[in-house]
Design a protein around this motif. Structure first.
Motif, PDB file in Angstrom:
ATOM      1  N   ASP A   1      -1.763  -3.940   4.880  1.00 37.18           N
ATOM      2  CA  ASP A   1      -0.679  -4.891   4.624  1.00 37.18           C
ATOM      3  C   ASP A   1       0.693  -4.322   4.945  1.00 37.18           C
ATOM      4  O   ASP A   1       1.695  -5.015   4.862  1.00 37.18           O
ATOM      5  CB  ASP A   1      -0.704  -5.320   3.151  1.00 37.18           C
TER       6      ASP A   1
ATOM      7  N   GLU B   1       5.204  -9.600   5.418  1.00 35.24           N
ATOM      8  CA  GLU B   1       4.188  -9.551   4.370  1.00 35.24           C
ATOM      9  C   GLU B   1       2.989 -10.382   4.785  1.00 35.24           C
ATOM     10  O   GLU B   1       3.101 -11.368   5.500  1.00 35.24           O
ATOM     11  CB  GLU B   1       4.757 -10.070   3.055  1.00 35.24           C
ATOM     12  N   ARG B   2       1.859  -9.941   4.304  1.00 36.36           N
ATOM     13  CA  ARG B   2       0.632 -10.613   4.700  1.00 36.36           C
ATOM     14  C   ARG B   2       0.488 -11.915   3.931  1.00 36.36           C
ATOM     15  O   ARG B   2       0.673 -11.943   2.708  1.00 36.36           O
ATOM     16  CB  ARG B   2      -0.568  -9.704   4.436  1.00 36.36           C
TER      17      ARG B   2
ATOM     18  N   SER C   1      -5.732 -13.051   5.279  1.00 29.36           N
ATOM     19  CA  SER C   1      -6.534 -12.061   6.004  1.00 29.36           C
ATOM     20  C   SER C   1      -7.237 -12.775   7.147  1.00 29.36           C
ATOM     21  O   SER C   1      -7.326 -14.003   7.175  1.00 29.36           O
ATOM     22  CB  SER C   1      -7.565 -11.432   5.076  1.00 29.36           C
TER      23      SER C   1
END
Lengths: 428, 259, 649
Positions: A83, C567-568, C571
């Motif tokens: 991340d 930011e993720r 997924s």
């Protein structure tokens, strides 16, 4: 080995690759890093500072930089967090233009000396005194010297003028009666530019004496100009470098540079016709030769043959029954140091190997006399010649069934082979 | 091509594919394309707005350009060495002429002037057959226009006319070859023969292929299977046909007209 | 041309128009592979065929190194005769270029292009199958020459007139000519197909400047094929005319010019060099951003430098002919042009380095091979610049220096790139990752063996050793470095074979573990193909994604917050399509691509041995074309999802 001091100094100042090459240059007869004439020197001087060094610097910078960046930026599996991202840089226009324009300018700057060298080397090609025609065929080289200075190599009928009658004979055919014809070894005077006209009788070959000049193709149907010049007397070996079929690997040649006065003596001898031998064995060998070999090989004799001896005569439009239409002229076979496309020595002993550049140029003119002296260190290479005449294809890849190369003569008895070889030895 | 189609409109409409929010728009757009555009039935999607077949045809013709460029270059590069063979067709003389070129250029130039390729060519005859081939491009355009208008009778007339004119051209070429042959210019007898027959023969094969395609279209039309929504097929064959014509104009100029 | 006939025939609205035979239904096992029109299966077959030919070409390479490991003063000292050796090196070059490097490029292009642009398949699936089969027919035909009268012996460049019937009467050259015309047909139809696919079948929103670099490089590659192959075909047809029908194009006694062959061959041959390396450039341009976790540095420069290479690749062919006697003016022009082709290539290398700069680099096998390409190709590129110095090239050309140069480009460049591609996309293709430990050994053995084999060749060439030599003399000073090279080739061979071992070993391990799902996006990568399940389902995408920018998948995974930090948001597995494409109708398999390709067999052998054989061949050809044209568009009776059985994995 003529490895002069000034060259050693140059090697030491050259970085990287040049050093590696120089350190093991002692026994490299074809080494392009050991120029022995002005043309090869021009090429060498262009390459060493401009190309090898600049390329080495770029190589170190790029590859070193890459490895440094990789080592610095590396994350191990434990450290890796999917991340967490590094700075996301999509590019930098200024930087990118910079590394587009900088190599462009560098190459543009380099192209000036490069272009200059092309024209410099090409421009000198027709300025020499001596003209030699170099003719490639499977798998040996022929050399024709323009002795009478008429600018032609093909005075077919020997009347001293090139007229229509000569012209009607294609290249493959003409038997020149007053110019010198030899094979495998190009003999030149030192310190003089020798102009070459390169031609081919069958497929494409390439003439290359690395220590004297770069290479130039011999293309059928075309004549190419080229030149060589050697600073010091000695032997400079070369190799055909355009793939020319079955025995391409064994199509080698050499250039023998002699002091000018020695060269004149050599040329005078070559212009003489061959003499009918007096020795019994050689005379018997000549009979065998006249029956078997003259369909391909030429031995120029003067006048009529003595009584009881078969005359050797060739038609004006003589063509050898081969794809190339020619086999080596053997008129002065015993003056050469090598045969069979330069892979075997006509003489052995102190001479060294024919593929080597070890040859005492001072002895070159006297090889046949020296070989007759017991302790001179030179011997006529009869065993190899006998093997060759008996079965040439086993000593060099050839295909006589397709008219490419020499057929075997294993029907000859041991004694007959001895006779043929002693006839060849008499051709000096 | 329709048989290569990947998604069919009807099936998409009745499909029960679960679509996520982000993907819904895409599906809808795709639908609209399919419903509106019957001509592009085969392509679920066309980024450039041309059908795949038409794009492929243009690419094929681009490749053909290089094929003919190489053949024409071969002819031109060999041209300098032609004259000698036409003089005699005798290999020995030919060989000696070659040597003149190398060793006595003035003499060679003099001999060149005496001999010329041109008398061999029957320019008026070939001009006429070239004109016929060019006219066939016009009839090809007319047949495409006819099918676009749904005029099937005229489509057939113009397709037949195009095929007929193409065949006339081919017949002319066969006649010309036979004349050349009877005058001793054979394929293997000289460099000119090799280069000439190869270049024009390659073009002739292309024309033959075109005529076969035209006849196939004609048969389809007679069987009622060449409808208005297939006008593009006629257009594609037309593209090919025009290309072959243009190449002929080049070959005619280079081989026949330029001395 | 036959392709437009069924269009005319199946007018919209008339549902049933069956030809003589229906399409194969639900083929199983081998028949499935023989009749498939699925771009993924065809891609796998390209790869498998290329690896098979790699073993043949590699064995030839080892025989070359065996022969040159010892000097031979006479033929009796040599291991192989000159004739055998000439055939071996000819086949090594021809097989490696036409049957290994080009088809591996085609394998990646076939498999990946539709996936990366979000398409269901290529534009013409049946033509795609035909391209592969005709390539395979050509490749196998070329290799049957080993047993049927001798393989070609004129070198991969096949210079006339040495390859004319006078100097080379046996059938090897005919095999070379005709087999390569066949593979050329495959390349050409493949190029038309793939260009159409890229230009016309992109997902909505995927504009040209949003296409992945790999797609761009593939597009340039296919254009190079489109324009280069016909020139080679013309050269081969001319040579065939000379050999079979006694024409005079290369017959010098009739005025033919041997240089014509060289010009035609190298007008093809130089673009060929670039079309072999560009797919590998495309691959590392995908691998490096994925494992440096940064976008590709300078995307527009990468794209335009690729296009520039494509254009310039057509303008430098005569640098292969600097010693052929072109005259100084031509030499100057081509030498200068050749120098500047280094610029776009250099831009690419620097952009890759800049992509890694400041990145968080994950050094797995795929990334190692990509870095391997960057460094090894740089060596080849720099030695390439030294050839551009035409006057010095007269010393280097046709020596081992050139051999070293192009192996650094083709092996250190193209093949290392392909290896990176294998390790990167293997999970997408087969559903399991290749072992990293074997992979690292694979990489290091290859890189060490490669440099030991080809590094010394630089030295040998500059010391004057010419190429294509079946032997050298013990006194010429070439022995030591030749032995180093021969030793290195063994390490290189073992290293290369490890990739095959890795494939099997990793597969065994995966099966033993109960075939765990590797996930749609095992590398946390950037492009569309990672949005679908692994292995890729038959129908590719359940629904076509809409593209909003470069690296579409990555854009969906990460978001920039107000502070400018990334930011993720999701997924890869969360974004992945489930892979149940119920209702998607796929092009049905077909017999005719294979039948059409097989009809080339009697024609090809007929041109070598007896023209009579071409008659049954022509009949087969016509029958196949008719079958192709009249084949029904689809098997309309089949259930909608009959192709999707394997897709639910």
């Amino acid at each position: 080995m003529n490895f002069s001091k000034s060259h050693s100094r140059k090697f030491i100042t050259s970085a990287g690759l040049a050093l590696v090459l120089a350190s093991c240059a002692e026994d490299k007869p074809l080494n392009t890093f050991e120029p022995a004439g002005p043309k090869a020197q021009t090429i060498y001087d262009l390459m060493t500072p401009l190309v090898w060094i600049i390329m080495a610097i770029i190589f170190v910078l790029v590859v070193g930089g890459t490895l440094l960046i990789v080592v610095k930026g590396r994350v191990t599996e434990d450290e890796y967090n999917p991340d967490e991202l590094p700075a996301q840089i999509h590019g930098n226009t200024k930087l990118e233009w910079g590394w587009t324009i900088a190599p462009f300018l560098l190459l543009a700057a380099l192209s000036f000396p490069m272009v200059q060298s092309i024209w410099e080397l090409e421009g000198k090609n027709a300025e020499g005194e001596l003209d030699v025609m170099v003719i490639g065929q499977q798998w040996w080289w022929e050399y024709r010297y323009d002795v009478d200075g008429d600018g032609f190599f093909r005075d077919g009928n020997g009347d001293g003028v090139v007229d229509e009658k000569d012209e009607e004979l294609p290249l493959e055919i003409s038997l020149d009666r007053d110019d010198v014809v030899t094979a495998t070894e190009l003999v030149i005077p030192t310190d003089e530019q020798v102009d070459l006209t390169i031609a081919s009788r069958d497929v494409i070959h390439s003439f290359w004496i690395p220590r004297l000049n770069g290479k130039r193709d011999a293309v059928p149907g075309r004549l190419h100009t080229w030149s060589v010049q050697a600073d010091e007397p000695g032997k400079y070996t070369g190799w055909c470098t355009e793939f020319c079929g079955l025995s391409h690997a064994r199509m080698r040649m050499s250039t023998i540079a002699l002091a000018p006065e020695q060269f004149e003596a050599w040329l005078e001898n070559q212009a003489n016709p061959a003499e009918v031998p007096t020795d019994t064995s050689a005379l018997a060998g000549r009979e065998i030769f006249a029956q078997n070999c003259v369909s391909c090989h030429v031995v120029r004799e003067a006048g009529d043959a003595p009584e009881g001896v078969t005359a050797i005569a060739y038609a004006e439009d003589f063509v050898a029954p081969l794809d190339s239409g020619a086999a080596p002229d053997l008129t002065h076979f015993a003056t050469r140091s090598s045969f069979a496309g330069g892979i075997y020595g006509v003489y052995v002993g102190d001479l060294g190997d024919p593929n080597d550049d070890a040859l005492d140029a001072g002895d070159y003119l006297a090889l046949s006399q020296l070989a007759e002296t017991q302790d001179s260190g030179y011997r006529f290479n009869s065993p190899e010649l006998k093997r060759w005449v008996a079965n040439a294809s086993s000593r060099k890849d050839m295909d006589p069934d397709s008219l490419q190369g020499m057929p075997s003569f294993n029907q000859l008895t041991e004694e007959q082979l001895d006779d043929v070889v002693s006839y060849l030895q008499s051709l000096d | 091509m329709s048989e290569d189609q990947t998604v069919k409109g009807e099936e998409m409409e009745t499909s029960e594919v679960p679509v996520t929010d982000t993907q819904e728009t895409a599906t809808v757009i795709e639908h609209a394309d399919l419903v509106d555009d019957h001509d592009d039935h085969g392509d679920h999607h066309s980024s450039l707005g041309v059908s795949n077949m038409k794009l492929a045809m243009w690419l094929f013709l681009g490749s053909e350009c290089l094929l003919f460029a190489a053949l024409i270059s071969t002819y031109l590069l060999s041209k300098a060495n032609f004259i000698t063979e036409l003089v005699a067709g005798n290999p020995t003389v030919v060989a000696s002429m070659q040597k003149f070129k190398d060793f006595a250029p003035e003499k060679y130039a003099e001999m060149l002037e005496k001999q010329s390729v041109e008398p061999i060519f029957d320019i008026p005859f070939t001009s006429a057959s070239s004109f016929i081939l060019l006219m066939s491009s016009l009839t090809m355009v007319l047949s495409h226009k006819a099918i676009s208008n749904g005029d099937y009778r005229n489509t057939r007339v113009w397709l037949a006319a195009t095929a007929f004119l193409g065949s006339i051209f081919l017949a002319g070429q066969v006649y010309e070859f036979s004349i050349f042959f009877s005058e001793g210019i054979t394929f293997n007898g000289s460099l000119f023969g090799s280069a000439f027959y190869t270049l024009t023969g390659f073009h002739g094969i292309h024309v033959t292929g075109g005529v076969i395609m035209l006849l196939a279209l004609l048969i389809l039309s007679l069987r009622g299977k060449l409808q208005r929504d297939r006008a593009e097929t006629v257009e594609l064959v037309g593209l090919y046909w025009h290309f072959v014509d243009i190449v002929w104009v080049l070959i005619f100029t280079i081989v026949y007209l330029i001395p | 041309m036959s392709e437009n006939l069924p269009a005319a025939e199946t007018t919209s609205g008339s549902p049933v128009s069956l030809g003589a035979w229906a399409r194969p239904r639900n083929p199983k096992g081998i028949l499935d592979w023989l009749t498939t029109v699925d771009h993924k299966k065809i891609g796998i077959m390209y790869g498998a065929a290329a690896l098979f030919f790699l073993i043949i070409g590699g064995a030839a390479a080892l025989l070359i190194r065996l022969q040159l490991a010892v000097p031979a003063d006479s033929p009796e000292d040599a291991i192989f005769s000159g004739d055998t050796y000439n055939r071996i090196f000819t086949m090594h070059g021809t097989v490696m270029i036409f049957l290994v490097v080009m088809p591996i490029g085609a394998a990646f292009a076939n498999y990946l292009i539709p996936l990366m642009i979000g398409a269901r398949d290529v534009a013409f699936p049946r033509i795609n199958a035909f391209s592969f089969w005709v390539f395979l027919v050509g490749g196998i035909m070329l290799n049957t020459s080993w047993f049927l009268g001798g393989s070609p012996n004129g070198g991969w460049f096949n210079y006339a007139p040495n390859t004319g019937v006078t100097f080379n009467p046996d059938v090897g050259i005919d095999y070379w000519n005709i087999a390569l015309i066949l593979t050329g047909i495959g390349s050409l139809t493949g190029a038309i197909n793939l260009i159409t696919t890229i230009l016309n079948m992109r997902a909505p929103g995927m504009t040209f400047m949003r296409m992945p670099v790999f797609i761009w490089m593939s597009l340039v590659t296919q254009f190079l094929l489109l324009f280069a192959i016909p020139v080679l075909t013309v050269a081969q047809v001319l040579l065939m005319m000379d050999r079979t029908f006694d024409a005079n194009f290369f017959n010098t006694t009739m005025g033919g010019d041997p240089l014509l062959w060289q010009h035609l061959f190298w007008i093809f041959g130089h673009p060929e060099v670039y079309l072999m390396i560009l797919p590998a450039f495309g691959i590392v341009s995908e691998v490096i951003p994925a494992f440096a976790r940064k976008p590709i540095f300078g995307y527009p420069f990468m794209v335009f430098s690729g296009i520039a290479i494509g254009f310039m690749g057509f303008g430098v062919w005569a640098h292969h002919m600097f010693v052929s006697g072109l005259g100084p003016l031509s030499v100057t022009a081509f030498a200068v042009a050749t120098m500047f082709i280094a610029v776009p290539t250099g831009v690419k290398v620097l952009n890759w380095v800049a992509t890694m700069w400041g990145g968080k680099i994950i050094l797995n096998t795929a990334m190692l091979f990509a870095i391997g390409l960057v460094t090894q190709f740089t060596v080849g590129g720099l030695s390439g610049v030294s050839h551009a110095f035409a006057s010095s090239d007269t010393q280097q050309t046709d020596t081992y220096y050139i051999v070293a140069h192009f192996h650094y480009v083709l092996f250190g460049g193209a093949l290392f790139g392909f290896m990176a591609g294998f390790y990167f996309w293997w999970p997408k293709i087969f559903g399991y990752k290749l072992s990293e430990s074997i992979g690292k050994a694979n990489f290091w053995l290859m890189v060490i063996g490669f440099n030991l084999t080809f590094g010394p060749m630089h030295v040998l060439g500059l010391q004057g050793m010419p190429r294509r030599m079946d032997s050298y003399s013990s006194v010429q000073g070439f022995t030591f470095w030749n032995q180093v090279a021969s030793f290195g080739s063994l390490i290189l061979a073992i290293g290369t074979l490890l990739v095959l071992h890795n494939a099997f070993a990793s597969h065994r391990k995966w099966v033993a573990a109960g075939r765990p799902n590797v996930g749609a996006d095992p590398w946390d990568a950037r492009t569309l193909e990672w949005m679908i399940q692994s292995p890729a389902p038959t129908h590719n995408f359940d629904t076509t994604p809409t593209v909003t920018g470069l690296d579409e998948l990555w854009r969906r995974k990460f978001n920039k917050d107000e502070d400018g930090n990334w930011e993720r948001v999701a997924s890869g597995d969360e974004l992945a399509q489930p892979g149940n494409g119920k209702g998607v109708h796929l092009p049905a398999p077909s017999y005719w691509p294979l039948a059409l390709a097989l009809s080339m067999v009697p024609i090809a052998y007929g041109l070598v041995y007896s023209l009579w054989l071409t008659i049954p061949g022509a009949i087969m050809l016509m029958a196949s074309m008719f079958g192709w044209a009249l084949e029904p568009a689809d098997d309309l009776d089949a259930p909608d999802d009959h192709h999707l059985e394997g897709a639910s994995a």
